[in-house]
Design an enzyme around this catalytic site. Sequence first.
Site, short mmCIF file in Angstrom:
data_model
loop_
_atom_site.label_atom_id
_atom_site.label_comp_id
_atom_site.label_asym_id
_atom_site.label_seq_id
_atom_site.Cartn_x
_atom_site.Cartn_y
_atom_site.Cartn_z
N HIS A 146 0.87 -1.19 0.00
CA HIS A 146 0.00 0.00 0.00
C HIS A 146 0.91 1.23 0.00
O HIS A 146 2.02 1.18 0.52
CB HIS A 146 -0.83 -0.06 1.28
CG HIS A 146 -1.93 0.96 1.38
ND1 HIS A 146 -1.70 2.24 1.81
CD2 HIS A 146 -3.25 0.85 1.13
CE1 HIS A 146 -2.86 2.89 1.82
NE2 HIS A 146 -3.81 2.08 1.41
N ASP A 167 2.99 -4.75 8.05
CA ASP A 167 1.76 -3.97 7.90
C ASP A 167 0.60 -4.94 8.02
O ASP A 167 0.33 -5.72 7.10
CB ASP A 167 1.79 -3.27 6.53
CG ASP A 167 0.46 -2.60 6.19
OD1 ASP A 167 -0.51 -2.77 6.95
OD2 ASP A 167 0.40 -1.92 5.16
N GLN A 211 -4.56 -5.44 6.77
CA GLN A 211 -5.54 -6.36 6.17
C GLN A 211 -5.47 -7.77 6.77
O GLN A 211 -6.18 -8.66 6.32
CB GLN A 211 -5.32 -6.46 4.65
CG GLN A 211 -5.48 -5.15 3.91
CD GLN A 211 -6.92 -4.65 3.90
OE1 GLN A 211 -7.86 -5.39 4.20
NE2 GLN A 211 -7.11 -3.39 3.57
N LYS A 234 -10.52 -0.85 10.46
CA LYS A 234 -10.64 -2.02 9.60
C LYS A 234 -11.01 -3.27 10.40
O LYS A 234 -11.25 -4.32 9.84
CB LYS A 234 -9.35 -2.25 8.82
CG LYS A 234 -9.08 -1.17 7.77
CD LYS A 234 -7.89 -1.52 6.91
CE LYS A 234 -7.30 -0.34 6.20
NZ LYS A 234 -8.04 0.08 5.01
N CYS A 293 -4.68 2.45 -3.76
CA CYS A 293 -3.45 2.97 -3.12
C CYS A 293 -2.28 2.01 -3.29
O CYS A 293 -1.48 1.82 -2.36
CB CYS A 293 -3.67 3.26 -1.63
SG CYS A 293 -4.85 4.54 -1.34
N1 PMP Z 1 -1.81 -0.88 4.51
C1 PMP Z 1 -2.74 -1.64 3.91
C2 PMP Z 1 -2.36 -3.00 3.43
C3 PMP Z 1 -4.04 -1.15 3.76
O1 PMP Z 1 -4.96 -1.89 3.16
C4 PMP Z 1 -4.35 0.14 4.26
C5 PMP Z 1 -5.74 0.73 4.10
N2 PMP Z 1 -6.33 0.56 2.87
C6 PMP Z 1 -3.35 0.88 4.88
C7 PMP Z 1 -2.11 0.33 4.99
C8 PMP Z 1 -3.60 2.25 5.43
O2 PMP Z 1 -4.47 2.18 6.50
P1 PMP Z 1 -5.05 3.51 7.17
O3 PMP Z 1 -5.58 4.35 6.04
O4 PMP Z 1 -6.10 3.03 8.09
O5 PMP Z 1 -3.92 4.18 7.86
#
Ligand code: PMP
Length: 404
Positions: free
Chosen positions: A122, A199, A202, A225, A363
Amino acid sequence: MLDINAIRQDFPILSKTVYNKPLIYLDNGATTQKPRCVVEKIEHGYYNENANIHRGVHFLSQAATEAHEEARKTVQNFLNARSSNEIIFTRGTTESINLIASSFCDECVSEGDEVIVSVMEHHSNIVPWQIQAAKKGISLKVIPMNEIGELDIEAYKSLFSEKTRLVSVAHVSNVLGTVNPVKEIIEIAHEHNVPVLVDGAQSVPHIPVDVQDLDAEFYVFSGHKIYGPTGIGVLYGKEEWLDKLPPYQGGGEMIATVSFEKTTFNELPFKFEAGTPDYIGSTALAEALRYVNNIGMKEIEAYEHELLRYATEKLSAIEGMRIFGQAREKSGVLSFLVGNIHHYDMGMLLDRLGIAVRTGHHCAQPLMQALGIEGTVRASFSFYNTKEEIDVLAAGIERVRKMF
Ligand code: PMP
C-alpha cells in the site's frame, strides 16, 4: 458455525437500503461497519468517563486513564504481545508506519543504507520510506512477485546486502488478498540481523495474529478495519526496539521533565504518545477486539475463507472474468476486471444495484504497474457477508457485462 443472521443484527447499517435495494457491503478492505457495542462504547465514554487522562487527580480523569490503559492491555492480549509497554496507540496503520520510518531512520540508518519493501505494498508502506530516502540518502529494494501474486522468496533472499537495515512488508495484500509468509520473511531477515515491520492492516481483522510467534520487531494495524472507530490504530514494537528509538513527536504526555536547558522523555509507551491520546477511541477499539474475539478469530478466518472460495468459483464462471491474485494462501479479497469494462463503470453500475465495491488502484499504484493495469474492481469480505450476497454480486456483474 457462525450464526450470521444474529451477527448481522449487531450491525444496524447492514439493514439499510440504497436506491431501494438492500445494501450489500463488500468494501470491508477499505473500512468495516461497526457493531452496536462499539458505538455504544463511544457514547458511554463521552457520557460517563470523559476527562483528560494521565494528568488529573480527580475521579473522572482516573476512570478515563484506567479505561485507556485497560484498552492497551486488551490490544496486548489480542496480539499476544509480551508487555503492554509494547503497544502504542496511533491514528492508524499509516501513522504507525510513518512513526517507525521517521524514528528508525533517525536512529538506525545512514547514507547508502537500504530498506526492503515488496511490490504489493500500500502507498502507506512506500511513501514514508521514500520521504526518508530523500532525507537520508537511503534506497528501497523491492521484492517482486510471481504471476499468481505470491512474493518471490528466492528473489527476496538475494536483496539482502551489508547495507540492509529494515524489511517492511504487508501481511495481507489489500489488492490481491495474498497472505504473505511473514514468519518465513522474518526468519530470513533475522538471519541477516535485520528487523522487520509488518503492515497488518488487512490481516489483523481476518486471521489470528501472534506477534511473539511471528517474532516481528514491529507490527501495525488500524482500528477502523477491525470494526473499531476511525482515527485510532496500533503500533506494536518489541520493547528493546521501542526503547532505543527516539520519539516521533514532542509535546505533553511524552516527557518526564522539561526545562529550556534539557528535556527528558517519558518511559514506554508514553514516549510515543505525544499530546492527548484518543482515549475514547482506544476503549472503543478494545470493545471491537472483544467483539471479534467472542466470535473467534479462527472461526472468522474459516468462514471468510469459505466466502472467498465461493465467490471465486461464482465469479470465475462469468465470461471475460479476470481475477487478479490467485495465491495459494489468500484472505477475503477479490480483485477483478471483466472484458474491457472499465473498473469505474463496473463499480458505478454495481452501486446502483446496492452493491458497494471498491474501484481504482487501491493505493497500490506500483502493484498496478506490475500488473500492467490501471485499476481493478475489488470485493472484500467480512464475517457478516453471506453467500446470498455473493450470488447478488455475481448476478450484478453478469448484468453489467451484458449491458456492454
Ligand atoms: N496498509 C494496507 C495493506 C491497507 O490496506 C491500508 C488501508 N487501505 C493501509 C495500509 C492504510 O491504512 P489507514 O488508512 O487506516 O492508515
